[in-house]
Write a protein that holds these residues in place. Structure first.
Motif, PDB file in Angstrom:
ATOM      1  N   ARG A   1      -5.616  -2.180  12.968  1.00 51.61           N
ATOM      2  CA  ARG A   1      -6.449  -1.576  11.805  1.00 51.61           C
ATOM      3  C   ARG A   1      -6.438  -2.456  10.339  1.00 51.61           C
ATOM      4  NH1 ARG A   1      -8.241   3.688  11.657  1.00 51.61           N
ATOM      5  NH2 ARG A   1     -10.027   3.304  10.778  1.00 51.61           N
ATOM      6  N   LEU A   2      -7.439  -2.722  10.045  1.00 51.52           N
ATOM      7  CA  LEU A   2      -7.482  -3.930   9.181  1.00 51.52           C
ATOM      8  C   LEU A   2      -7.790  -3.086   7.173  1.00 51.52           C
ATOM      9  CD1 LEU A   2     -10.243  -5.907  10.838  1.00 51.52           C
ATOM     10  CD2 LEU A   2      -7.553  -6.676  10.923  1.00 51.52           C
ATOM     11  N   ALA A   3      -7.747  -3.532   6.694  1.00 50.18           N
ATOM     12  CA  ALA A   3      -7.527  -3.889   5.400  1.00 50.18           C
ATOM     13  C   ALA A   3      -8.478  -5.034   4.601  1.00 50.18           C
ATOM     14  CB  ALA A   3      -6.893  -3.208   4.071  1.00 50.18           C
ATOM     15  N   ASP A   4      -9.866  -5.052   4.162  1.00 51.70           N
ATOM     16  CA  ASP A   4     -10.353  -6.345   3.551  1.00 51.70           C
ATOM     17  C   ASP A   4     -10.250  -7.447   4.591  1.00 51.70           C
ATOM     18  OD1 ASP A   4     -11.423  -5.303   1.232  1.00 51.70           O
ATOM     19  OD2 ASP A   4      -9.719  -5.221   0.344  1.00 51.70           O
ATOM     20  N   ALA A   5     -10.371  -7.348   6.268  1.00 52.93           N
ATOM     21  CA  ALA A   5     -10.299  -7.810   7.393  1.00 52.93           C
ATOM     22  C   ALA A   5      -9.371  -8.627   7.557  1.00 52.93           C
ATOM     23  CB  ALA A   5     -11.432  -9.256   7.058  1.00 52.93           C
ATOM     24  N   GLU A   6      -8.074  -7.394   6.608  1.00 53.12           N
ATOM     25  CA  GLU A   6      -6.291  -8.368   6.482  1.00 53.12           C
ATOM     26  C   GLU A   6      -6.022  -6.662   7.861  1.00 53.12           C
ATOM     27  OE1 GLU A   6      -3.215 -10.020   4.028  1.00 53.12           O
ATOM     28  OE2 GLU A   6      -3.785  -8.080   3.257  1.00 53.12           O
ATOM     29  N   PRO A   7      -4.592  -7.688   9.159  1.00 56.48           N
ATOM     30  CA  PRO A   7      -4.318  -6.526   9.752  1.00 56.48           C
ATOM     31  C   PRO A   7      -2.949  -5.869   9.441  1.00 56.48           C
ATOM     32  CG  PRO A   7      -3.479  -8.896  10.700  1.00 56.48           C
ATOM     33  CD  PRO A   7      -4.935  -8.858   9.017  1.00 56.48           C
ATOM     34  N   LEU A   8      -3.429  -4.555   9.523  1.00 53.70           N
ATOM     35  CA  LEU A   8      -2.340  -3.552   8.575  1.00 53.70           C
ATOM     36  C   LEU A   8      -1.345  -2.396   9.985  1.00 53.70           C
ATOM     37  CD1 LEU A   8      -4.158  -2.338   5.571  1.00 53.70           C
ATOM     38  CD2 LEU A   8      -2.471  -4.044   5.823  1.00 53.70           C
TER      39      LEU A   8
ATOM     40  N   ILE B   1       0.501  -1.115  -0.116  1.00 57.49           N
ATOM     41  CA  ILE B   1       0.017  -0.189  -0.236  1.00 57.49           C
ATOM     42  C   ILE B   1       1.087   1.274  -0.053  1.00 57.49           C
ATOM     43  CG2 ILE B   1      -1.867   1.098   1.546  1.00 57.49           C
ATOM     44  CD1 ILE B   1      -2.689  -1.609   2.576  1.00 57.49           C
ATOM     45  N   ALA B   2       0.628   2.069  -1.519  1.00 57.00           N
ATOM     46  CA  ALA B   2       1.848   2.835  -0.855  1.00 57.00           C
ATOM     47  C   ALA B   2       1.024   3.997  -0.039  1.00 57.00           C
ATOM     48  CB  ALA B   2       1.977   4.227  -2.621  1.00 57.00           C
ATOM     49  N   GLN B   3       1.164   4.457   0.599  1.00 57.01           N
ATOM     50  CA  GLN B   3       0.054   5.981   1.630  1.00 57.01           C
ATOM     51  C   GLN B   3       0.991   7.227   1.781  1.00 57.01           C
ATOM     52  OE1 GLN B   3      -1.694   5.480   4.540  1.00 57.01           O
ATOM     53  NE2 GLN B   3      -2.110   7.523   3.787  1.00 57.01           N
TER      54      GLN B   3
ATOM     55  N   LEU C   1      -0.973  -8.477  14.291  1.00 56.98           N
ATOM     56  CA  LEU C   1      -0.376  -8.265  13.387  1.00 56.98           C
ATOM     57  C   LEU C   1      -0.088  -9.118  12.363  1.00 56.98           C
ATOM     58  CD1 LEU C   1       1.854  -5.552  13.285  1.00 56.98           C
ATOM     59  CD2 LEU C   1      -0.728  -4.365  12.863  1.00 56.98           C
ATOM     60  N   GLN C   2      -0.023 -10.643  12.976  1.00 59.68           N
ATOM     61  CA  GLN C   2       0.086 -11.712  12.164  1.00 59.68           C
ATOM     62  C   GLN C   2       0.667 -11.824  11.243  1.00 59.68           C
ATOM     63  OE1 GLN C   2      -3.751 -12.807  10.800  1.00 59.68           O
ATOM     64  NE2 GLN C   2      -5.040 -12.370  12.708  1.00 59.68           N
ATOM     65  N   VAL C   3       2.021 -11.704  12.209  1.00 58.54           N
ATOM     66  CA  VAL C   3       3.663 -11.915  11.457  1.00 58.54           C
ATOM     67  C   VAL C   3       4.557 -12.006  12.385  1.00 58.54           C
ATOM     68  CG1 VAL C   3       3.396  -9.583   9.420  1.00 58.54           C
ATOM     69  CG2 VAL C   3       4.304  -8.876  11.997  1.00 58.54           C
ATOM     70  N   ALA C   4       5.503 -12.389  12.098  1.00 56.07           N
ATOM     71  CA  ALA C   4       6.488 -13.221  13.564  1.00 56.07           C
ATOM     72  C   ALA C   4       7.084 -11.896  14.207  1.00 56.07           C
ATOM     73  CB  ALA C   4       7.664 -13.830  12.405  1.00 56.07           C
ATOM     74  N   ALA C   5       7.488 -12.371  15.418  1.00 55.46           N
ATOM     75  CA  ALA C   5       7.802 -11.613  15.948  1.00 55.46           C
ATOM     76  C   ALA C   5       9.143 -11.220  15.737  1.00 55.46           C
ATOM     77  CB  ALA C   5       8.161 -12.560  17.570  1.00 55.46           C
TER      78      ALA C   5
ATOM     79  N   ARG D   1       2.432  -3.277   9.579  1.00 56.15           N
ATOM     80  CA  ARG D   1       3.435  -3.517   8.640  1.00 56.15           C
ATOM     81  C   ARG D   1       4.620  -3.202   7.809  1.00 56.15           C
ATOM     82  NH1 ARG D   1       0.063  -9.001   8.089  1.00 56.15           N
ATOM     83  NH2 ARG D   1       1.640  -9.650   6.487  1.00 56.15           N
ATOM     84  N   GLY D   2       5.709  -3.909   7.558  1.00 57.42           N
ATOM     85  CA  GLY D   2       6.895  -3.373   6.981  1.00 57.42           C
ATOM     86  C   GLY D   2       6.216  -4.429   5.332  1.00 57.42           C
ATOM     87  N   ASP D   3       5.756  -4.809   5.679  1.00 52.85           N
ATOM     88  CA  ASP D   3       6.076  -5.531   4.091  1.00 52.85           C
ATOM     89  C   ASP D   3       4.879  -5.511   3.153  1.00 52.85           C
ATOM     90  OD1 ASP D   3       3.939  -7.172   6.534  1.00 52.85           O
ATOM     91  OD2 ASP D   3       3.858  -8.936   5.640  1.00 52.85           O
TER      92      ASP D   3
END
Ligand code: GLP
Length: 246
Positions: free
Chosen positions: A136-143, A80-82, A200-204, A231-233
């Motif tokens: 915060r979620l986008a299309d139910a995905e944590p961002l 996502i380009a913010q 965020l559902q990423v690895a620590a 999330r950096g990814d």
């Protein structure tokens, strides 16, 4: 379209890497789809397992592919380009990308401001502010994980608002008459702490972008001091600069 790996001056891992890149860039392999396994690539292109792994690893490092333990390798989703040009809130940002904004409220309370928050909001330390932490979620995905401290006369009324379904900026503007008009924001690299990673559902230890935003309303009055972890990814920020005329 090149679709075979030949012996010659170009290393085999390089040729396979470019074949895979072409599949992704052309859209033949859609974002989020599973790519053939290393074993399948070896059989298909007559190369060794090591070569296939090297091609994939390079594309993983570039962010074009990502691996999921025990499942396989997938085509990455574009970040996502913010923009950092206009002051917008999360809901507006997601809507402008045709994504469904969402929020899970983790904390909503009146909280005595600590020294840093008080200084930024230009209040006394210990003065109660409305503190809101949301995933915060986008299309139910944590961002992102966002913690906002809000200060204005009557801010405790926000306790009665449903911040899972409503935009904070919209409420500030339309209900409380303290429209967010300007903000200063800093962005810093970091890694996800354990609890942040869980939300965020990423690895620590995964890369994140940490931001701090001070938002002001009329007469330059601070109303929000927010710290966020993106999330950096998933994110990249961009801004535009104009050189002064000299
Ligand atoms: C952005 C900012 C936050 C702000 C939020 C408001 O994400 N980083 O500081 O609180 O937007 O979003 P919304 O209006 O969707 O509640």
């Amino acid at each position: 379209m090149v679709d075979s790996v030949k012996s010659g001056p170009l290393p085999r891992y390089y040729q396979l890497r470019e074949i895979i890149r072409e599949r992704i860039v052309s859209g033949a392999w859609a974002p989020g789809s599973l790519i053939p396994s290393e074993r399948e690539l070896c059989a298909r292109y007559g190369i060794s397992r090591m070569t296939a792994r090297q091609s994939i690893t390079e594309l993983v490092n570039e962010g074009l592919l990502y691996r999921e333990q025990g499942k396989g390798t997938y085509v990455g989703r574009p970040k996502i380009a913010q923009q950092l040009l206009r002051l917008t809130g999360f809901t507006e940002d997601m809507k402008s990308r045709n994504q469904r904004p969402g929020a899970k409220v983790l904390v909503a309370e009146m909280w005595p401001a600590d020294d840093e928050t008080a200084e930024r909001l230009r209040i006394r330390a210990g003065q109660p502010v409305y503190r809101l932490q949301r995933l915060r979620l986008a299309d139910a995905e944590p961002l992102a994980l966002e913690t906002s401290c809000i200060s204005f006369i009557g801010c405790e009324r926000l306790l009665a608002n449903d911040l899972e379904r409503n935009s904070l900026y919209h409420l500030l503007e339309t209900v409380y008459d303290v429209p967010p008009l300007a903000a200063e924001q800093e962005v810093e690299a970091g890694i996800a702490a354990e609890e942040e990673a869980r939300h965020l559902q990423v690895a620590a230890g995964s890369p994140v972008l940490r931001t701090r935003r001070l938002t002001t309303t009329r007469r330059n009055q601070p109303i929000e001091y927010a710290s966020s972890v993106y999330r950096g990814d998933k994110y990249r920020f961009f801004t535009r600069m104009v050189r002064d005329h000299r």
